[in-house]
Design an enzyme around this catalytic site. Structure first.
Site, PDB file in Angstrom:
ATOM      1  CD  GLU A 143      -3.173  -1.239   2.244  1.00  0.00           C
ATOM      2  OE1 GLU A 143      -2.860  -0.421   3.333  1.00  0.00           O
ATOM      3  OE2 GLU A 143      -3.730  -2.076   2.256  1.00  0.00           O
ATOM      4  CD  GLU A 303      -3.751  -6.435   2.509  1.00  0.00           C
ATOM      5  OE1 GLU A 303      -4.507  -5.670   3.495  1.00  0.00           O
ATOM      6  OE2 GLU A 303      -2.647  -6.375   2.343  1.00  0.00           O
TER       7      GLU A 303
HETATM    8  C1  GAL Z   1      -4.289  -3.465   4.954  1.00  0.00           C
HETATM    9  C2  GAL Z   1      -2.972  -3.776   4.940  1.00  0.00           C
HETATM   10  C3  GAL Z   1      -2.770  -4.914   5.646  1.00  0.00           C
HETATM   11  C4  GAL Z   1      -3.263  -4.838   7.045  1.00  0.00           C
HETATM   12  C5  GAL Z   1      -4.743  -4.525   6.815  1.00  0.00           C
HETATM   13  C6  GAL Z   1      -5.265  -4.298   8.141  1.00  0.00           C
HETATM   14  O1  GAL Z   1      -4.637  -2.149   4.383  1.00  0.00           O
HETATM   15  O2  GAL Z   1      -2.319  -3.875   3.579  1.00  0.00           O
HETATM   16  O3  GAL Z   1      -1.203  -4.959   5.833  1.00  0.00           O
HETATM   17  O4  GAL Z   1      -2.698  -3.843   7.649  1.00  0.00           O
HETATM   18  O5  GAL Z   1      -4.864  -3.332   6.098  1.00  0.00           O
HETATM   19  O6  GAL Z   1      -5.142  -3.308   8.870  1.00  0.00           O
END
Ligand code: GAL
Length: 666
Positions: A143, A303
């Protein structure tokens, strides 16, 4: 095989547990995992000493169950040895304070030192895994950009000077384009140019916009260094990055996506930060359409939410069926891979409450069953879906320069470019009309309707592009505050909407920025809308048509009776100019009117909260029906379909969708 997987952190769990994890994954038809993206201190425990043994073993265990691997370069979170040896790698925030160790995303992207370490670990990983057949791809960092506001350190400031030199060539040109004569800011040397720190107060808008471009380029460049290494040393594997949809706005995502093989997207619907908000499914839809638009190509979800989100606060729990529904929504909007974040909920660390497929205790439960169900479905349907395309006849232009320029000068305290785009997007979304969110300089002739929301910073080539589009027969909607600025963020000399005035057939005679407690009425008079009245807010352009016809007039204030919305015919096309920035009913109504004018049919009419969207392959359409409601809903189908999630059972007429139910119809 359709990629279906989880983000997995084997380094968080005892090695004896790994085989059980892999088995459970396999039983849920998981075929891909992302590993290692935050594992720097395990991969390089001390400077220059690399340890891949544990990761090799984890990959072997997964491979034993047919699971393939995407590896993340771990540079989003630095190991303590690096931080203590080189405290200068930390970013300096806009208030001038340097960040300290303890979290992640805290490095300065221009730091030569950090880049050296970033290249080294990337190289070591690329060399080690180049020939590993189980590793199929790379994810750069995590990110990039994040929500930190970026770095303002002295090294960045110096780099900014070099960046400006390249952009402007001479200080004379820079001084002229920024209007540096204002408040006596004429620069004699590049090194006099400051970073826009808070202590400098409201900066010159030209400087401030260039700083944002520079800061974005710094991350794009940082990523490119990793990509160059990966392409050279590990050429067989794909490279992606996990971006943040429409939400993050610090980086120019078009630039960031350009060197990737495909875009990855992290989508969280119920988060700790949104516990008070109702779920608005249009936001996820917009996020996907934005990600698909970056390369005009299908994306992956890297994700996908797998449970309650939570750092300090715990979000509302996803209701039974919601995780699967959201994942199918991703697919319905063009995702060609789904990876759930994360496999098992961490017992430690900031994200202790960011819930995975498994709870802290590691035993399968409700969420595992739901994802397992989807795994089995995707195993059957994946090939049919993969590579099919979303077809949109409507485009919304997304412009980072404009978004940044509005961050610098909001124009009105209630105005947000992002909210404005969302409001316009919803107008089409609610009518089940697919939308592509694209770059303003993109070839537009394939779209029947193009919307340019508040295109505030307007490069000449974009104005030409829009003109060509309209001349060629396109229908263009532009809204207030379009064409206000040139690329140096200076206000243009001609009447607004500046370079768009000729195709809009209208001039903005004056404007009124409204307080939050005031709106203005609109009385419509165009055929198809005559007699209707609606409210507009935030901004009121008072228009003088040159060649345009009046669509609506204001009903209040000293400009009551003056044109607010106009329609102009130009070439074979037309331009609708809406001299306002808000009105959710207004933009839904205008969308409906435009759809009629441009003869676009919605995919299907559905009740509130039921989304219909489609993907196409080999001339055949897959229609997705997504019930985002917590209650059941009835949809009237336009003809007979086979419901692919129910073994092809024929459905027709009125069908009832259970709460959070999904149908894939062919
Ligand atoms: C995402 C990030 C993950 C984890 C998740 C939950 O944005 O890429 O590494 O942090 O949020 O907070």
């Amino acid at each position: 095989m359709f990629p279906f997987g989880v983000d997995y952190y084997p380094e968080h769990w005892p090695e004896e547990r790994w085989p059980r994890d892999a088995r459970l994954m396999h039983e849920a038809r998981i075929n891909v995992v992302r590993l290692a993206e935050f594992a720097w201190s395990r991969l390089e425990p001390e400077e220059g000493r690399f340890d891949f043994d544990w990761l090799d073993r984890a990959i072997d265990v997964l491979a034993g169950h047919g699971i393939r691997v995407i590896l993340g370069t771990p540079t989003a979170s630095m190991p303590p040895w690096l931080a203590s040896k080189h405290p200068d790698v930390f970013m300096t925030l806009q208030d001038g304070k340097r960040r300290t160790y303890g979290n992640r995303r805290n490095y300065c992207p221009t730091s030569e030192t950090y880049r050296l370490y970033s290249r080294r670990i990337t190289q070591a990983m690329a060399e080690h895994y180049a020939d590993n057949p189980h590793v199929i791809g790379w994810q750069t960092d995590n990110e990039l950009g994040g929500q930190t506001g970026g770095c303002y350190c002295e090294a960045c400031r110096e780099d900014f000077g070099r960046w400006l030199q390249e952009r402007y060539g001479s200080l004379d040109k820079l001084n002229e384009q920024w209007g540096a004569v204002f408040w006596s800011h004429v620069y004699n040397t590049w090194s006099e140019i400051p970073a826009p720190l808070e202590s400098g107060s409201s900066p010159n808008p030209g400087l401030a916009l260039d700083w944002k471009r520079f800061a974005s380029d710094a991350y794009v460049d940082f990523q490119q260094e990793q990509i160059d290494i990966l392409r050279e040393l590990s050429p067989q594997k794909f490279i992606t990055h996990n971006l943040m949809g429409f939400r993050f706005d610090q980086l120019n995502y078009f630039d960031l996506a350009e060197p990737l093989d495909f875009v990855g997207y992290d989508i969280y619907v119920r988060m700790q930060w949104t516990i008070e908000n109702e779920v608005d499914p249009s936001l996820a839809a917009l996020g996907h359409d934005t990600m698909r638009g970056l390369k005009r190509q299908n994306h992956w979800v890297i994700e996908q939410q797998s449970g309650s989100g939570g750092w300090e606060i715990v979000s509302v729990a996803p209701r039974p069926g919601e995780l699967r529904l959201w994942a199918y929504q991703s697919i319905a909007h063009g995702a060609d891979g789904i990876i759930f974040f994360r496999w098992r909920t961490a017992r430690w660390g900031t994200e202790q409450y960011w819930h995975g497929v498994l709870d802290h205790h590691g035993e399968p439960g409700r969420r595992y069953s739901e994802i397992q169900q989807m795994g089995h479905e995707i195993h059957v349907l994946g090939d049919l879906i993969q590579g099919s395309e979303v077809r949109a006849e409507v485009a919304i232009l997304h412009h980072y320069d404009t978004r940044w320029a509005f961050q610098i000068q909001q124009n009105n305290p209630s105005f947000s470019y992002a909210e404005h785009v969302k409001q316009i997007y919803r107008g089409f979304y609610r009518q089940n009309v697919p939308v592509d969110v694209v770059h303003p300089a993109t070839e537009l002739s394939g779209f029947k309707i193009v919307v340019a929301p508040a295109l505030y910073v307007l490069p000449g080539e974009v104005a030409d592009n829009l003109q060509q589009y309209v001349q060629g027969g396109g229908t263009l909607l532009i809204t207030a505050r379009s064409g206000v600025k040139d690329e140096a963020n200076a206000v243009v000399e001609q009447p607004l909407p500046g370079l768009l005035a000729p195709i809009a057939g209208v001039a903005v005679e004056e404007y009124d920025s409204l307080p939050s407690w005031k709106s203005n009425g609109l009385a419509f008079e165009a055929p198809g809308l005559e007699g209707e009245t609606l409210e507009s807010a935030i901004w009121a352009d008072v228009l003088t048509p040159t060649t345009a016809e009046v669509v609506a007039r204001y009903t209040r204030e000293y400009y009551a009776g003056r044109p607010a919305i106009t329609l102009n015919h130009a070439g074979a096309g037309r331009v609708l100019y809406a001299g306002t920035l808000a009105g959710s009913e207004l933009f839904t109504r205008l969308a409906r009117w435009l759809l009629e004018l441009a003869s676009i049919e919605p995919l299907l009419e559905t009740p509130h909260g039921v989304e219909a969207t489609a993907r196409w392959k080999n001339g055949r359409r897959l229609l997705f029906l997504l019930n985002h409601n917590e209650s059941s809903a009835t949809v009237t189908l336009d003809h007979d379909y086979r419901n692919l999630l129910r073994e092809g059972a024929v459905v027709s007429g009125n069908v009832s969708l259970a709460p959070y139910e999904v149908m894939i119809l062919q």
